[in-house]
Design a protein around this motif. Structure first.
Motif, short mmCIF file in Angstrom:
data_model
loop_
_atom_site.label_atom_id
_atom_site.label_comp_id
_atom_site.label_asym_id
_atom_site.label_seq_id
_atom_site.Cartn_x
_atom_site.Cartn_y
_atom_site.Cartn_z
N GLY A 201 0.80 -1.03 -0.23
CA GLY A 201 0.16 0.02 0.22
C GLY A 201 0.71 1.34 -0.06
N VAL A 202 0.24 2.52 -0.48
CA VAL A 202 0.98 3.66 -0.55
C VAL A 202 0.00 4.65 -0.19
N PHE A 203 0.45 5.40 0.84
CA PHE A 203 -0.37 6.67 1.43
C PHE A 203 0.26 7.97 1.28
N VAL A 204 -0.12 8.80 0.49
CA VAL A 204 0.14 10.22 0.05
C VAL A 204 -0.54 11.10 0.50
N PRO A 205 -0.43 11.89 1.80
CA PRO A 205 -1.14 12.87 1.89
C PRO A 205 -0.93 14.24 1.30
N PHE A 206 -1.68 14.94 0.66
CA PHE A 206 -1.19 15.96 -0.07
C PHE A 206 -2.18 17.43 0.06
N VAL A 207 -1.65 18.63 0.27
CA VAL A 207 -2.28 19.97 0.40
C VAL A 207 -1.56 20.92 -0.64
N SER A 208 -2.35 21.72 -1.33
CA SER A 208 -1.73 22.84 -2.01
C SER A 208 -1.86 24.17 -1.39
N THR A 209 -0.89 25.02 -1.83
CA THR A 209 -0.75 26.36 -1.32
C THR A 209 -0.77 27.20 -2.59
N SER A 210 -1.06 28.44 -2.24
CA SER A 210 -1.36 29.51 -3.54
C SER A 210 -1.00 30.75 -2.87
N LYS A 211 -0.37 31.98 -3.63
CA LYS A 211 -0.43 32.99 -3.32
C LYS A 211 -1.44 33.72 -2.56
N ALA A 212 -2.76 33.31 -2.71
CA ALA A 212 -4.00 33.77 -2.17
C ALA A 212 -4.19 32.95 -0.70
N CYS A 213 -3.36 32.32 -0.39
CA CYS A 213 -3.53 31.75 1.21
C CYS A 213 -3.53 32.69 2.05
N SER A 214 -4.40 32.80 3.01
CA SER A 214 -4.23 33.47 4.13
C SER A 214 -3.09 33.15 5.04
N PRO A 215 -2.58 34.04 5.92
CA PRO A 215 -1.62 33.52 6.92
C PRO A 215 -2.17 32.52 7.90
N ASP A 216 -3.42 32.72 8.20
CA ASP A 216 -4.14 31.48 9.28
C ASP A 216 -4.11 30.11 8.44
N TYR A 217 -4.30 30.30 7.07
CA TYR A 217 -4.60 29.05 6.39
C TYR A 217 -3.16 28.29 6.24
N LEU A 218 -2.20 29.13 6.07
CA LEU A 218 -0.73 28.44 6.13
C LEU A 218 -0.34 28.05 7.44
N SER A 219 -0.96 28.54 8.42
CA SER A 219 -0.57 28.25 9.81
C SER A 219 -1.25 26.81 10.16
N ALA A 220 -2.46 26.78 9.59
CA ALA A 220 -3.27 25.51 9.68
C ALA A 220 -2.47 24.27 9.11
N ILE A 221 -1.81 24.74 7.75
CA ILE A 221 -1.26 23.50 7.09
C ILE A 221 0.12 23.28 7.96
N VAL A 222 0.95 24.21 8.50
CA VAL A 222 1.78 23.63 9.34
C VAL A 222 1.56 22.87 10.32
N ARG A 223 0.41 23.14 11.12
CA ARG A 223 -0.31 22.52 12.11
C ARG A 223 -0.66 21.16 11.76
N LEU A 224 -1.10 21.09 10.50
CA LEU A 224 -1.49 19.63 9.99
C LEU A 224 -0.26 18.74 9.80
N ARG A 225 0.82 19.41 9.27
CA ARG A 225 1.99 18.80 8.81
C ARG A 225 2.43 18.28 10.04
N ASP A 226 2.50 19.11 11.12
CA ASP A 226 3.13 18.65 12.46
C ASP A 226 2.39 17.38 12.99
N GLU A 227 1.03 17.54 12.98
CA GLU A 227 0.14 16.29 13.53
C GLU A 227 0.59 15.17 12.63
N LEU A 228 0.59 15.15 11.25
CA LEU A 228 0.77 13.94 10.51
C LEU A 228 2.32 13.55 10.90
N SER A 229 3.10 14.37 11.23
CA SER A 229 4.38 13.91 11.36
C SER A 229 4.48 13.11 12.66
#
Length: 343
Positions: A108-136
């Motif tokens: 099996g292969v598991f690939v969790p993915f999320v995208s960012t763009s220039k339109a992302c708010s600081p809070d959204y980017l922060s939530a991605i970092v939080r998600l990354r840390d939880e996944l780690s």
């Protein structure tokens, strides 16, 4: 309060919503999943949906475009990409649960993915970092790619090719712009012959099979009990070695951390057990960021009301927001995709 213990977890219809909302706003009380509490919806919200109907028409897949590795005959796909879309959390995430379960087999292969763009708010980017840390912490790595919102599908297809992915899973959004992105991505994946499955973790109730006006929708869901939210998984399948890579580091600015997203969640949790002003706005911020789900909010509300911590009228106003989000999800015409309520 630490999650998930405290926070566990068609244009035709929309056109009638404005008039229906006015009737609903003056209703004395409506039975809700919390009991007999007022459920009122602002007419302006209904009118907004009527002004911006969302439609997606799914074309037939292009001939000869399929390249994804097919699953074993008679078996479930085991090489799965989890697209975090409007659900930047581990708790109460049906798509994540399904992806992890299917990938937890030999080969099996598991690939969790999320995208960012220039339109992302600081809070959204922060939530991605939080998600990354939880996944780690759960034993896997988040793949983050910087891409324009119009190119998310192409980025997904690149990962499908790279890791021979058999299936892409995600949770439907009920918000306007993410739903438009869904439509484009689903079409691109369908054209390439990629299997896609969607789940409902971002609404209190999955959309009803029959389209309803706002009052009849509220009457229908008032007879339902939302399923309880699910806890965060403690362990997840490890993503392919090097999957995150340097691209993830460049997609997230070095000065962004998960503290801002954590603060949004804390404010929402605090608002659910207090009477301070702005309680609905605090909860909405957490819902729109995807760090909390409607079921997580409803569960905490039930608990708070049961303990006498919040008057039923205040709880009803919050429940109205959750029911409204489910109604908007039911009113939107979406791209056709196999959808599951749960795993």
């Amino acid at each position: 309060m630490a999650p998930p213990a405290a926070f566990v977890g068609a244009p035709a219809a929309a056109a009638a919503a404005a008039a229906a909302a006015a009737q609903l706003s003056s209703a004395a009380s409506t039975v809700s999943p919390l009991g007999t509490v007022p459920l009122t919806i602002a007419p302006s919200r209904a009118a907004a949906v009527a002004r911006r109907p969302l439609t997606h028409t799914l074309r037939q897949p292009s001939s000869g475009a399929a390249f994804a590795q097919p699953p074993p005959a008679g078996g479930r796909p085991s090489r799965v990409l989890m697209w975090f879309h409007s659900d930047l959390r581990l708790a109460d995430n049906a798509a994540l649960t399904a992806a992890a379960e299917r990938a937890s087999v030999p080969g099996g292969v598991f690939v969790p993915f999320v995208s960012t763009s220039k339109a992302c708010s600081p809070d959204y980017l922060s939530a991605i970092v939080r998600l990354r840390d939880e996944l780690s912490a759960a034993g896997t790595s988040l793949v983050v790619r910087a891409t324009a919102t119009t190119s998310v599908g192409e980025t997904l297809l690149g990962l499908v090719r790279q890791y021979n992915i058999q299936q892409v899973v995600f949770n439907h959004s009920e918000m306007a712009e993410p739903t438009r992105i869904e439509g484009r991505v689903i079409q691109q994946l369908a054209d390439a012959g990629v299997d896609v499955e969607a789940f409902w973790s971002n609404t209190l109730h999955a959309p009803l099979k029959e389209k309803k006006t706002l009052p009849t929708f509220v009457d229908a869901v008032s007879k339902l009990t939302a399923p309880p939210p699910t806890a965060s998984p403690s362990r997840l399948p490890q993503s392919p070695q090097g999957a995150a890579g340097d691209a993830t580091n460049t997609a997230l600015p070095a000065n962004v951390n998960g503290q801002a997203a954590a603060a949004v969640l804390r404010k929402a949790q605090a608002s659910l057990s207090s009477m301070r002003p702005g309680r609905i706005l605090a909860v909405k911020a957490a819902l729109e960021l995807g760090v909390a789900s409607p079921r997580m909010v409803a569960e905490q509300l039930r608990s708070t009301v049961a303990k006498g911590g919040k008057p039923a009228r205040a709880a009803g106003a919050l429940m109205s927001e959750l029911v409204w989000r489910s109604y908007v999800a039911s009113s939107v015409v979406r791209a056709e995709v196999r959808t599951s309520v749960g795993v």
